[in-house]
Design an enzyme around this catalytic site. Structure first.
Site, short mmCIF file in Angstrom:
data_model
loop_
_atom_site.label_atom_id
_atom_site.label_comp_id
_atom_site.label_asym_id
_atom_site.label_seq_id
_atom_site.Cartn_x
_atom_site.Cartn_y
_atom_site.Cartn_z
N HIS A 10 30.01 42.93 72.27
CA HIS A 10 29.54 44.22 72.47
C HIS A 10 28.23 44.94 71.58
O HIS A 10 28.24 44.59 70.25
CB HIS A 10 30.51 45.28 72.79
N ASP A 14 29.27 53.99 68.79
CA ASP A 14 29.25 55.10 68.16
C ASP A 14 30.02 54.84 66.73
O ASP A 14 29.65 55.49 65.71
CB ASP A 14 29.85 56.25 68.72
N GLU A 88 39.82 44.03 70.70
CA GLU A 88 39.28 44.01 69.26
C GLU A 88 40.69 44.00 68.63
O GLU A 88 41.70 44.26 69.07
CB GLU A 88 38.67 45.20 68.80
#
Length: 211
Positions: A10, A14, A88
């Site tokens: 990805h 943020d 993840e």
């Protein structure tokens, strides 16, 4: 030769930007992350693959990356399977902490061991080996059979879940995989043999900025 497997991490999230341990927490992409996903999508569009199916995790940053890529390659309605097996690595008690704050709390050496050892998990979390123990069986049962049947499969996931796959696909040692970082938004195109070994691998972008 059978099908094609494309792996892409990805775009910047943020929490990547804020230097936080993310794991299973669910921040979205930054503006840069969106651009990274677009760049990866354009590279795949130029490469010219038409996909049969896509896989991603249950986390927003991977799903958003996949959506952007599918728009770029002209397949916005492609069948997509979302599964937490591709999430993840779970950083446990480190999740949400600033990496510098974690070093101040536990010491730089201990945090380095948690981040970079193969089989030492952080408190309440997963090691890279633990991550691979859920990613690899999912790949073998859900993804690999489609590739061996000749399908073109796109996987948008995360740094550590994808490293777990790359470790086996590229036949890397524990030491080699610990030194490997995957750049955000840079696709890796694998063509597999009928026996599931790698016939060829192409990286569509620059991995030198990986972190």
């Amino acid at each position: 030769m059978s099908g094609t497997l494309v792996l892409v991490r990805h775009g910047q999230s943020d929490w990547n930007l804020k230097n936080l341990f993310t794991g299973w927490k669910d921040p979205d992409l930054t503006a840069l992350g969106v651009e990274e996903a677009k760049t990866g999508g354009k590279a795949l569009a130029d490469y010219g693959i038409k996909y049969d199916i896509a896989f991603t995790s249950v986390l927003t940053r991977a799903q958003h990356t996949l959506k952007i890529i599918l728009d770029e390659v002209g397949q916005p309605g492609l069948e997509t399977i979302k599964d937490q097996a591709l999430n993840e690595r779970d950083y446990g008690d480190l999740s949400g902490l600033n990496k510098d704050d974690a070093r101040a709390k536990w010491g730089e050496e201990q945090v380095h061991i948690w981040r970079r050892s193969y089989d030492v998990p952080p408190p309440g979390g997963e090691s890279l080996r633990d991550t691979g123990a859920r990613v690899w069986p999912y790949y073998l049962t859900e993804i690999l059979p489609r590739v061996l049947a000749g399908q073109k499969v796109l996987v948008a996931a995360h740094g550590n879940s994808l490293r777990s796959l790359v470790m086996v696909l590229d036949r890397l040692t524990k030491e080699q995989i610990l030194a490997l970082n995957l750049a955000t938004g840079v696709p890796m195109v694998y063509k597999l043999n009928a026996d599931s070994t790698v016939a060829s691998k192409e990286v569509l972008g620059d991995m030198s900025g990986a972190h």
